[in-house]
Design an enzyme around this catalytic site. Structure first.
Site, short mmCIF file in Angstrom:
data_model
loop_
_atom_site.label_atom_id
_atom_site.label_comp_id
_atom_site.label_asym_id
_atom_site.label_seq_id
_atom_site.Cartn_x
_atom_site.Cartn_y
_atom_site.Cartn_z
N GLY B 64 -16.69 -27.70 0.80
CA GLY B 64 -15.85 -28.62 1.57
C GLY B 64 -14.87 -29.44 0.75
CB SER B 65 -13.66 -32.86 1.51
OG SER B 65 -12.83 -33.82 0.91
#
Lengths: 404, 134
Positions: B64-65
């Site tokens: 993810g981020s």
């Protein structure tokens, strides 16, 4: 690692303690991942610019750097935690906003270009094919590697900062030809058409590949830039992928044999696989909030939204998120007014994934065309997500509900 | 009580110990974890609701981020983060966070050999993980 004389001088502290410290971060990372040398770069996109991400720890880290160094090369900034020019009207808290503005000033002092967007490629930062860069923002990384054919690893805030200060990144991972081949072949039977469909395909692939590289085969009609943006953002939410290939479409994948070994087994993406992802992000009933522009909209997307919503009145909250530059063009074209006349808000610099807070709006459900937003909404803001096509998002905004 | 020793690769040097919290799901420190409380907030995550404070966190890799690097650093500075990290294959976002947080970390460990609740002595410098099961 072999360092050039200049790089060794940075590491030895000849250019000051802060340059030394940041070169040390890059050397440490390079050693872990087996880099043999540093690469000179000329393009950084910095993540970790929202104060909600940095907290005080990251703010102090960046502030300390800003007191003694300037960026050696151009660096754009990712999405921040507030609409910089409109935070009071949107309702972001003053305490957070002040910290956010302090953080932005620190970056600006070092020479950052305050793009405040997850789509730097829509505002003039477009690396060329094969160019080595240091980008953060998971969705932008996928776009740069896959759609533009530039080369970046998944840089976090501290390494993007170090890259901007030193003009270097360690040569490992996706900077090297041998690590850019596909690992998983996905045979696409269910043809994607809308941004939602591409998000579903990306989300499916992210779960499948983790941090590896999916190759999509069998997509019959050419996707738009916005479709590819939607796919990449979802891919990097459910997984840690930084690169995909689409045979006959993305620049490194002219032929299947360019990107994937002939003996790799294909995984099927059909109607069932599509439906299983959609089931994760489905509900019927009242819709409180609609989010479009995750990642930030292009001018084409905002035009399409404006045309769909013109003359209507919405019952839900609606955020159309865009970079300030795209909004400025949308203002000129009259698109912004069409959206705000209907009751929507155009939000710049920030987004529902990285903004200060959404909790006092008390939204319980959110409709969106973004796989990334649908993925993060439940954990971050306790909202149940509904993944829909853009036109259905607008319909649900107008009716205030989704009946399926 | 049983004890075993696993070998791994040093990512960030240091020695630490604590109770293991283990998941087969990848983690994003932006979105999976609240950096002010150390609690897992991602819905349907295998260890949703668990707190990472003082634990040795064992998971396959980050996802993810890219905001996750600073968020791990923030969680550690807020004293609610893990005290050590064990991965199957270190991914750059969590690695970068661990470097700046000076959080002992290893990878290339057979994480299926560690169960939540085991007590772990992590010598990251030597790449040695000693696991004591109840």
């Amino acid at each position: 690692m072999r360092l050039s004389d200049e790089e060794q001088r940075m590491l030895d502290g000849v250019y000051g303690e802060m340059t030394r410290k940041n070169m040390k971060v890059l050397v440490t990372l390079g050693k872990i991942f087996g880099a043999e040398r540093m690469i000179k770069i000329n393009n950084v996109h910095t993540p970790g610019v929202s104060y909600r991400v940095t907290g005080d720890a990251g703010l102090n880290y960046v502030k300390e750097a800003s007191q003694s160094v300037k960026f050696k090369i151009p660096a754009t900034l990712n999405t921040i935690g507030i609409d910089y020019e409109n935070w009071e009207n949107v309702g972001f808290p003053a305490e957070f906003s002040n910290k956010q503005m302090e953080l932005c000033e620190c970056y600006k002092k070092m020479g950052a270009i305050t793009t405040n967007t997850c789509t730097p490629y829509f505002v003039g930062s477009v690396p060329s094919f094969g160019e080595h860069i240091a980008w953060g923002e998971s969705s932008a990384i996928v776009f740069a590697n896959s759609v533009l054919g530039a080369r970046t690893n998944r840089e976090g805030g501290p390494t993007a900062l170090a890259a901007a200060i030193t003009g270097r990144v360690p040569e490992y991972g996706l900077h090297l030809d041998e690590n850019r081949k596909g690992t998983h072949l996905i045979r696409v039977e269910k043809q994607p058409e809308t941004d939602k469909d591409y998000a579903v395909l990306g989300y499916f692939a992210g779960l499948l590949v983790g941090q590896d590289i999916p190759v999509f085969e069998g997509i019959k009609s050419r996707p738009s830039i916005e479709n590819l943006k939607a796919l990449g953002a979802a891919l990097a939410s459910s997984g840690a992928a930084a690169l995909f290939h689409m045979i006959g479409i993305t620049p490194e994948a002219s032929r299947k044999s360019d990107v994937v070994r002939s003996n790799v087994d294909a995984v099927m993406f059909g109607q069932d696989e599509h439906d299983r992802v959609c089931e994760k992000f489905y509900l019927t009933g009242a819709i409180d909030f609609v989010v479009l522009g995750c990642p930030h909209t292009s001018i084409i997307e905002i035009r399409d939204i404006a045309k769909m919503i013109a003359g209507k009145k919405i019952k839900t909250g609606l955020w159309v998120c865009a970079s300030r530059q795209v909004k400025s063009l949308a203002d000129t074209m009259g698109y912004s007014k069409m959206i705000t006349d209907a009751g929507g808000e155009i939000i710049c610099d920030t987004c529902p994934v990285l903004c200060a807070t959404l909790t006092e709006r008390k939204y319980q459900t959110v409709a969106t065309n973004s796989g990334k937003m649908a993925h993060y909404a439940p954990g971050l803001w306790n909202m149940q997500p509904l993944l829909l096509d853009t036109s259905d998002c607008i319909k649900s905004a107008v009716s205030g509900e989704w009946r399926g | 009580m049983s004890e075993k020793t696993l070998k791994g690769r040093c990512i960030v040097e240091g020695e630490t110990e604590g109770e293991a919290i283990v998941t087969k799901d990848p983690i994003s420190f932006m979105g999976t974890v609240n950096p002010k409380t150390g609690v897992i907030i991602e819905r349907k995550h295998e260890i949703e609701g668990s707190c990472l404070k003082g634990k040795i966190l064992v998971f396959p890799h980050s996802k993810g981020s890219t905001g996750g690097s600073y968020m791990l650093y923030d969680a550690v500075k807020n004293c609610v983060g893990p005290v050590g990290i064990i991965n199957r294959a270190a991914e750059s976002v969590v690695t970068i966070g661990a470097i700046v947080a000076e959080l002992p970390m290893v990878d290339q460990v057979d994480i299926s050999q560690i169960k939540t609740g085991d007590y772990v002595y992590l010598n990251a410098t030597e790449g040695v993980v000693r696991v004591v099961s109840k």
